[in-house]
Enzyme design. Structure first.
Site, PDB file in Angstrom:
ATOM      1  N   ASP A  13       0.810  -1.225   0.000  1.00 56.40           N
ATOM      2  CA  ASP A  13       0.000   0.000   0.000  1.00 56.40           C
ATOM      3  C   ASP A  13       0.843   1.275   0.000  1.00 56.40           C
ATOM      4  OD1 ASP A  13      -2.292  -1.556   0.076  1.00 56.40           O
ATOM      5  OD2 ASP A  13      -2.405  -1.516   2.267  1.00 56.40           O
ATOM      6  N   LYS A  16       2.062   2.282  -4.925  1.00 54.53           N
ATOM      7  CA  LYS A  16       2.699   1.726  -6.141  1.00 54.53           C
ATOM      8  C   LYS A  16       1.888   2.045  -7.385  1.00 54.53           C
ATOM      9  CE  LYS A  16       2.367  -2.349  -4.323  1.00 54.53           C
ATOM     10  NZ  LYS A  16       1.980  -2.035  -2.950  1.00 54.53           N
ATOM     11  N   GLY A  40      -4.690  -4.253  -3.653  1.00 58.53           N
ATOM     12  CA  GLY A  40      -5.674  -3.184  -3.834  1.00 58.53           C
ATOM     13  C   GLY A  40      -4.916  -1.956  -4.288  1.00 58.53           C
ATOM     14  N   HIS A  41      -4.996  -1.644  -5.564  1.00 64.90           N
ATOM     15  CA  HIS A  41      -4.199  -0.564  -6.144  1.00 64.90           C
ATOM     16  C   HIS A  41      -5.118   0.570  -6.589  1.00 64.90           C
ATOM     17  CE1 HIS A  41      -0.725  -3.558  -7.232  1.00 64.90           C
ATOM     18  NE2 HIS A  41      -0.943  -3.430  -5.943  1.00 64.90           N
ATOM     19  N   GLN A 223       1.838  -5.901  -3.216  1.00 62.02           N
ATOM     20  CA  GLN A 223       2.347  -6.060  -1.841  1.00 62.02           C
ATOM     21  C   GLN A 223       3.665  -5.285  -1.665  1.00 62.02           C
ATOM     22  OE1 GLN A 223       1.155  -9.354  -3.417  1.00 62.02           O
ATOM     23  NE2 GLN A 223      -0.732  -8.406  -2.750  1.00 62.02           N
TER      24      GLN A 223
HETATM   25  P1  GDP Z   1      -0.724   0.480  -3.573  1.00 65.21           P
HETATM   26  O1  GDP Z   1      -1.382  -0.790  -3.134  1.00 65.21           O
HETATM   27  O2  GDP Z   1       0.725   0.514  -3.245  1.00 65.21           O
HETATM   28  O3  GDP Z   1      -0.963   0.819  -5.017  1.00 65.21           O
HETATM   29  O4  GDP Z   1      -1.380   1.641  -2.697  1.00 65.21           O
HETATM   30  P2  GDP Z   1      -2.949   1.779  -2.312  1.00 65.21           P
HETATM   31  O5  GDP Z   1      -3.702   2.211  -3.494  1.00 65.21           O
HETATM   32  O6  GDP Z   1      -3.414   0.557  -1.589  1.00 65.21           O
HETATM   33  O7  GDP Z   1      -2.869   2.899  -1.196  1.00 65.21           O
HETATM   34  C1  GDP Z   1      -2.351   4.154  -1.455  1.00 65.21           C
HETATM   35  C2  GDP Z   1      -3.454   5.190  -1.183  1.00 65.21           C
HETATM   36  O8  GDP Z   1      -2.859   6.456  -1.102  1.00 65.21           O
HETATM   37  C3  GDP Z   1      -4.473   5.281  -2.293  1.00 65.21           C
HETATM   38  O9  GDP Z   1      -5.710   5.668  -1.736  1.00 65.21           O
HETATM   39  C4  GDP Z   1      -3.895   6.393  -3.186  1.00 65.21           C
HETATM   40  O10 GDP Z   1      -4.892   7.081  -3.954  1.00 65.21           O
HETATM   41  C5  GDP Z   1      -3.336   7.313  -2.149  1.00 65.21           C
HETATM   42  N1  GDP Z   1      -2.158   8.104  -2.550  1.00 65.21           N
HETATM   43  C6  GDP Z   1      -1.143   7.750  -3.380  1.00 65.21           C
HETATM   44  N2  GDP Z   1      -0.204   8.730  -3.383  1.00 65.21           N
HETATM   45  C7  GDP Z   1      -0.652   9.692  -2.544  1.00 65.21           C
HETATM   46  C8  GDP Z   1      -0.124  10.943  -2.103  1.00 65.21           C
HETATM   47  O11 GDP Z   1       0.967  11.351  -2.454  1.00 65.21           O
HETATM   48  N3  GDP Z   1      -0.864  11.648  -1.197  1.00 65.21           N
HETATM   49  C9  GDP Z   1      -2.072  11.217  -0.739  1.00 65.21           C
HETATM   50  N4  GDP Z   1      -2.702  11.970   0.144  1.00 65.21           N
HETATM   51  N5  GDP Z   1      -2.603  10.057  -1.145  1.00 65.21           N
HETATM   52  C10 GDP Z   1      -1.892   9.298  -2.012  1.00 65.21           C
HETATM   53  P1  IMO Z   2      -1.042  -4.067  -2.252  1.00 66.97           P
HETATM   54  O1  IMO Z   2      -0.628  -4.653  -3.571  1.00 66.97           O
HETATM   55  C1  IMO Z   2      -0.976  -4.448   2.078  1.00 66.97           C
HETATM   56  C2  IMO Z   2      -1.054  -8.510   3.706  1.00 66.97           C
HETATM   57  C3  IMO Z   2      -2.277  -8.978   4.478  1.00 66.97           C
HETATM   58  C4  IMO Z   2      -1.633  -9.949   5.454  1.00 66.97           C
HETATM   59  C5  IMO Z   2      -0.542 -10.594   4.612  1.00 66.97           C
HETATM   60  C6  IMO Z   2      -0.945 -11.940   4.010  1.00 66.97           C
HETATM   61  O2  IMO Z   2      -2.286  -3.304  -2.291  1.00 66.97           O
HETATM   62  O3  IMO Z   2       0.108  -3.342  -1.642  1.00 66.97           O
HETATM   63  P2  IMO Z   2      -2.538 -12.634   1.991  1.00 66.97           P
HETATM   64  O4  IMO Z   2      -3.990 -12.395   1.775  1.00 66.97           O
HETATM   65  O5  IMO Z   2      -1.654 -12.094   0.930  1.00 66.97           O
HETATM   66  O6  IMO Z   2      -2.222 -14.072   2.301  1.00 66.97           O
HETATM   67  O7  IMO Z   2      -2.195 -11.817   3.348  1.00 66.97           O
HETATM   68  O8  IMO Z   2      -0.250  -9.682   3.578  1.00 66.97           O
HETATM   69  N1  IMO Z   2      -1.322  -7.998   2.341  1.00 66.97           N
HETATM   70  C7  IMO Z   2      -1.247  -6.709   1.999  1.00 66.97           C
HETATM   71  N2  IMO Z   2      -1.007  -5.615   2.750  1.00 66.97           N
HETATM   72  N3  IMO Z   2      -1.141  -4.324   0.746  1.00 66.97           N
HETATM   73  C8  IMO Z   2      -1.344  -5.422  -0.011  1.00 66.97           C
HETATM   74  O9  IMO Z   2      -1.381  -5.369  -1.360  1.00 66.97           O
HETATM   75  C9  IMO Z   2      -1.451  -6.682   0.612  1.00 66.97           C
HETATM   76  N4  IMO Z   2      -1.682  -7.931   0.167  1.00 66.97           N
HETATM   77  C10 IMO Z   2      -1.590  -8.730   1.236  1.00 66.97           C
HETATM   78  O10 IMO Z   2      -2.905  -7.897   5.123  1.00 66.97           O
HETATM   79  O11 IMO Z   2      -0.987  -9.237   6.484  1.00 66.97           O
HETATM   80 MG    MG Z   3      -2.882  -1.430  -1.839  1.00 71.73          MG
END
Ligand code: GDP
Ligand code: IMO
Ligand code: MG
Length: 445
Positions: A13, A16, A40-41, A223
């Protein structure tokens, strides 16, 4: 031409998808190489928010080939639902490809993931319950079902007839869960196969040919490094290889084609699920990090669970530079720190047992529970950064904060993200063609 891996440098999270989306503009092919619907991207473009679980975020651009690689585990139902929702929003599937070698998440994998978690009690991992661990376990046991098997009803029947009774023994006897019916699964999943068939091919060959044709390939990690099966905080990890090395295995390409590895880190740190998190802030600070900016509160995209929040940790950062061979960093969510009076960075750990200090993960191993962070304090900048577009415009305190991270990790910061949308980005150096990490102080013995 440049072939680039975008990898999470913390616990997932990190943002990426936002960074992948930025770089995808100049890519021809975007490849997911591991993980499944646990990811979850989030990408925010033109006021629209898109949440991807299985499909590479490059699909937001017209004409880019998007690949679900052989290292992924794919839940066909989740794939069809996600793609259907994206197509309803006007996105195009004509250049979407799914590897014939990717493994398929079956309903018994989902049931086992939930049952095993439940049975672990206080030792639970906190999985996303998307069947990830059990699907990869079957792959390693050489009894998994691959996409190519899903497409051949006779092969699928044979595999299910062998597998389902075995899973049922486990589910019924161990977990008191009603058994699955192999015939019912065969009918349901053969139906999904027909919807997916047109996307399935040898994606590894496709990528090889694209490389030969000097196309730009972007590898989108899911991840993060500390969730890597081999290199993460085992057993609190996922079951795949999110780190940069995983891109070669998971996409079916050789390491010689990779030009750059970009590590994505938040300007602080979060973790969803269980497991060590030395800099976690449980009180007011954690809540402030979680809630800052209502629209992007720290809540898991896949499971809706609140993310645990804490300060940036340079021990983990240095480790990620090493494990991934990072060339440069993209630091996201700097704007979330805008309101803080004081910001902390963990520079080392103190071992509570003997007072010794540790800057490298190698001397800690899995002894996280004995470690206490040693912090360096930085004054907050107390100014909004969301509308700033160059390093020079950033408040001096923010510049010093970022310089400190780059120095401590011995890795240049190329991109700083100051908001979720494409435009809210400060490009310090071109992350693909600009300066990269040079072998300097950390190589001196
Ligand atoms: P990922 O799994 O690494 O792609 O990240 P996620 O999408 O799960 O979580 C990142 C969250 O931060 C999302 O809600 C993005 O829209 C948000 N986000 C990304 N970059 C920024 C930033 O620079 N500032 C803020 N406030 N939100 C951001
Ligand atoms: P993105 O791509 C954050 C965590 C789960 C748990 C562990 C194992 O959005 O960064 P799993 O279901 O993979 O067997 O769970 O990994 N986890 C993540 N945490 N971002 C993710 O994906 C994750 N995918 C799995 O919360 O701790
Ligand atoms: Mg994510």
């Amino acid at each position: 031409m440049a072939n680039v891996i975008v990898v999470g440098a913390q616990f997932g999270d990190e943002g990426k998808a936002k960074v992948t989306d930025l770089l995808a503009r100049n890519a021809d092919v975007v490849v997911r190489y591991q993980g499944g619907a646990n990811a979850g991207h989030t990408v925010v473009v033109d006021g629209e928010t898109y949440k991807f679980h299985l499909i590479p975020s490059g699909i937001l651009y017209e004409g880019k080939t998007c690949i679900l690689g052989p290292g992924m585990v794919i839940d066909p139902k989740a794939f069809i639902n996600e793609l259907g929702a994206l197509m309803k929003r006007g996105l195009d599937d004509t250049k979407l490809k799914v590897s014939a070698s990717a493994h398929v998440t079956m309903p018994y994998h989902l049931a086992l993931d939930a049952a095993e978690e439940e049975s672990r009690g206080a030792n639970k991992i906190g999985t996303t319950k998307r069947g990830i661990g059990p699907t990869y376990a079957d792959k390693c046991a050489r009894s998994g079902i691959r996409m190519e098997d899903l497409l051949d009803k006779e092969v699928l029947r044979e595999k299910l007839e062998w597998m389902v009774p075995r899973k049922n023994v486990l589910l019924e006897r161990m977990y008191n869960i009603p058994p699955f019916d192999a015939k019912a699964i065969l009918e349901e999943y053969s139906g999904y196969a027909e919807q997916i068939r047109k996307y399935v091919c040898d994606t590894s060959e496709y990528i090889f040919n694209a490389v030969q044709a000097r196309k730009n390939i972007l590898f989108e990690g899911a991840q993060g490094t500390l969730l890597d099966l081999d290199h993460g905080s085992y057993p609190y990890v996922t079951s795949s290889s999110p780190s940069a090395g995983g891109a070669c295995i998971g996409a079916g390409i050789g390491p010689t084609i990779i030009d750059r590895v970009i590590g994505v880190s938040k300007a602080y740190m979060t973790r969803v699920g269980e497991g060590p998190f030395p800099t976690e802030q449980e009180g007011e600070i954690g809540e402030m990090l979680r809630q800052t900016g209502k629209a992007w509160a720290e809540v898991g995209v896949t499971t809706g669970r609140p993310r645990r929040c804490g300060w940036f940790d340079t021990v983990i950062g240095r480790y990620s530079v090493r494990i991934n061979g990072l060339d440069c960093l993209a630091i996201t969510k700097l704007d979330v720190l805008d309101e803080f009076d004081e910001i902390q960075i963990c520079v080392a750990y103190k071992d509570k047992r003997d007072g010794s200090t540790h800057k490298e993960m190698s001397s800690i191993g899995s002894n996280f529970k004995h470690m206490e962070p040693i912090y360096k304090s930085f004054p907050g900048w107390k100014k909004p950064t969301g509308d700033l577009r160059s390093f020079k415009e950033l408040p001096l305190e923010a510049q010093r904060y970022l310089d400190f991270i780059a120095d401590e990790l011995d890795c240049p910061v190329a991109i700083v993200s100051v908001g979720p949308t494409r435009d809210k980005t400060v490009v310090i150096e071109d992350p693909i063609h600009g300066p990269k990490r040079v072998l300097t102080k950390s190589t001196q013995q």
